[in-house]
Design an enzyme around this catalytic site. Structure first.
Site, short mmCIF file in Angstrom:
data_model
loop_
_atom_site.label_atom_id
_atom_site.label_comp_id
_atom_site.label_asym_id
_atom_site.label_seq_id
_atom_site.Cartn_x
_atom_site.Cartn_y
_atom_site.Cartn_z
N LYS A 196 0.86 -1.18 0.00
CA LYS A 196 0.00 0.00 0.00
C LYS A 196 0.89 1.23 0.00
CE LYS A 196 -3.54 2.40 2.58
NZ LYS A 196 -4.54 2.31 3.65
N ARG A 206 -10.75 10.07 2.04
CA ARG A 206 -10.65 10.74 3.36
C ARG A 206 -11.82 11.69 3.57
NH1 ARG A 206 -4.07 11.16 3.23
NH2 ARG A 206 -3.79 8.90 3.13
N ARG A 219 1.03 9.88 5.82
CA ARG A 219 1.26 8.49 6.21
C ARG A 219 2.58 7.94 5.65
NH1 ARG A 219 -3.60 8.14 8.25
NH2 ARG A 219 -5.53 8.08 7.05
N GLU A 235 7.50 -6.92 1.25
CA GLU A 235 6.32 -6.74 2.10
C GLU A 235 5.32 -7.88 1.89
OE1 GLU A 235 4.86 -4.61 4.23
OE2 GLU A 235 6.03 -2.75 4.19
N LYS A 250 -2.19 -1.48 -3.84
CA LYS A 250 -3.04 -0.30 -3.79
C LYS A 250 -2.20 0.96 -3.88
CE LYS A 250 -5.94 1.98 -0.46
NZ LYS A 250 -6.47 1.96 0.87
N SER A 276 -10.21 5.60 -4.51
CA SER A 276 -11.14 6.72 -4.65
C SER A 276 -10.69 7.75 -5.69
CB SER A 276 -11.35 7.39 -3.30
OG SER A 276 -10.12 7.85 -2.76
N TYR A 315 -14.96 1.25 -6.77
CA TYR A 315 -16.22 1.98 -6.62
C TYR A 315 -17.07 1.83 -7.89
CZ TYR A 315 -13.58 3.66 -2.71
OH TYR A 315 -12.82 3.69 -1.57
C1 PBG Z 1 -7.11 3.13 5.62
C2 PBG Z 1 -7.55 3.10 4.21
C3 PBG Z 1 -7.47 4.14 3.27
C4 PBG Z 1 -8.06 3.65 2.10
C5 PBG Z 1 -8.49 2.37 2.35
N1 PBG Z 1 -8.15 2.03 3.65
C6 PBG Z 1 -6.99 5.53 3.42
C7 PBG Z 1 -5.61 5.85 3.72
O1 PBG Z 1 -4.70 5.03 3.78
O2 PBG Z 1 -5.39 7.04 3.92
C8 PBG Z 1 -8.19 4.43 0.83
C9 PBG Z 1 -9.12 3.88 -0.17
C10 PBG Z 1 -9.46 4.78 -1.30
O3 PBG Z 1 -8.84 5.84 -1.52
O4 PBG Z 1 -10.40 4.44 -2.01
N2 PBG Z 1 -8.16 2.75 6.48
#
Ligand code: PBG
Length: 326
Positions: A196, A206, A219, A235, A250, A276, A315
């Protein structure tokens, strides 16, 4: 001289193209991310994710019925709690919003589609980080693991078939596997967000879960650096060794090389999260009439499959599944 090879022969008719297609995309391969919010009496549209909602329990059921009718393979739930605190206790409260939603969906749908829960703290913490924050503002890895174990057990107890840790703490998969086994949930599947990346593409998400990271933070101290490729394999291997049943990459489109690497090197199922920001970009361009959104969505999701993913979190799940069924 005429060309000896004529690849166009096999492109001539739709039937020929179908016959020789190397990649398939079916509703079975799609998982829909869904948001369920505690305080709402009406579903609330998410501005930056056109067509997506913060759901009430009732509208969540209606949406899952439509997804099920369209043949979508599964859903993954994210919670929007009323109260946040330093330790994100809403995430592991047996009465927390995601646990309530899981129980209720399990009553209606049993195992007709796969019920997944995102396993993280950020939606539930006052500071918006994915773990326990030390006084100096850094995230305490090992203190966080204990809480992840509790979330996993609460989600499994509530009816999740799959838990999906997304916090990128070291050792999270092992900690969750032992917490689940310790509570007798040997059959709960772990889908690990293995690779990720610290991405700019999570912005609309968010908004959707109303998370703002404290003090303008980010992050990058725990999510992966977009410049790194080998690291993703390390990982993912570590996650499989700790007991991940499925690994995920991701975001999707900007990391197809990683999907292909993991496909080649590992023999567990691979998934990818079309996030997203990826959805929002397509929707925004389509709304301007600059691209055909459905065509581009199909192209992108097919590319994720072609790179080697077995299934995709997106989505677009409902829209594309309905389109595929036409
Ligand atoms: C963390 C999480 C995130 C997403 C899925 N799980 C946000 C992040 O790491 O800031 C993002 C998913 C998306 O953008 O569709 N709980």
């Amino acid at each position: 001289m005429f060309p000896a090879e004529r690849p166009r022969r096999l492109r001539r008719t739709a039937a020929l193209r179908r016959l020789v297609a190397e990649t398939t995309l079916s509703p079975d391969d799609l998982v829909a991310p869904l948001f369920v919010a505690e305080p709402l009496s009406e579903p609330r549209p998410i501005h930056s994710l056109p067509g997506q909602f913060q759901h009430t329990l009732q509208s969540l059921h209606e949406e899952v019925r439509a997804l099920h009718r369209a043949g979508v393979g599964g859903v993954i739930l994210f919670g929007v709690p009323t109260k946040k605190d330093e330790y994100g206790s809403g995430a592991y409260d047996p009465k927390g919003i995601v646990q309530a939603a899981l129980g209720s969906l399990r009553d209606e749908f049993a195992d007709d589609l796969v019920l997944m829960a995102d396993l993280c703290l950020d939606e539930y913490t006052s500071h918006g980080h994915c773990g326990v924050v030390r006084p100096d503002g850094t995230v305490d890895n090992d203190a966080t693991l204990e809480l992840y174990g509790r979330i996993a057990v609460a989600q499994a107890q509530a009816g999740a078939t799959v838990v999906a840790p997304s916090g990128m703490m070291d050792g999270q998969v092992g900690a969750i596997r032992s917490a689940l086994d310790g509570a007798g949930f040997f059959e709960t599947v772990i889908l690990a967000y293995a690779a990720k990346y610290a991405s700019g593409l999570y912005g609309p998400f968010r908004d959707a879960v109303e998370v703002e990271i404290a003090d303008g933070g980010d992050r990058r101290g725990y999510q992966q650096d977009p410049r790194n490729r080998r690291e993703a394999l390390r990982e993912a291997r570590a996650d499989v060794e700790q007991g991940a049943d499925i690994v995920m990459v991701k975001p999707a489109m900007t990391y197809l090389d990683i999907v292909a690497d993991l496909r080649r090197e590992l023999d567990v199922p691979i998934s990818a999260y079309h996030v997203s920001g990826e959805y929002a970009m397509v929707k925004a361009a389509a709304a301007n009439g600059w691209i055909d959104g459905t065509v581009v969505a199909l192209e992108q999701l097919t590319a994720v499959r072609r790179a080697g993913a077995d299934f995709v979190l997106t989505y677009f799940a409902r829209e594309v599944a309905e389109e595929l069924g036409r």
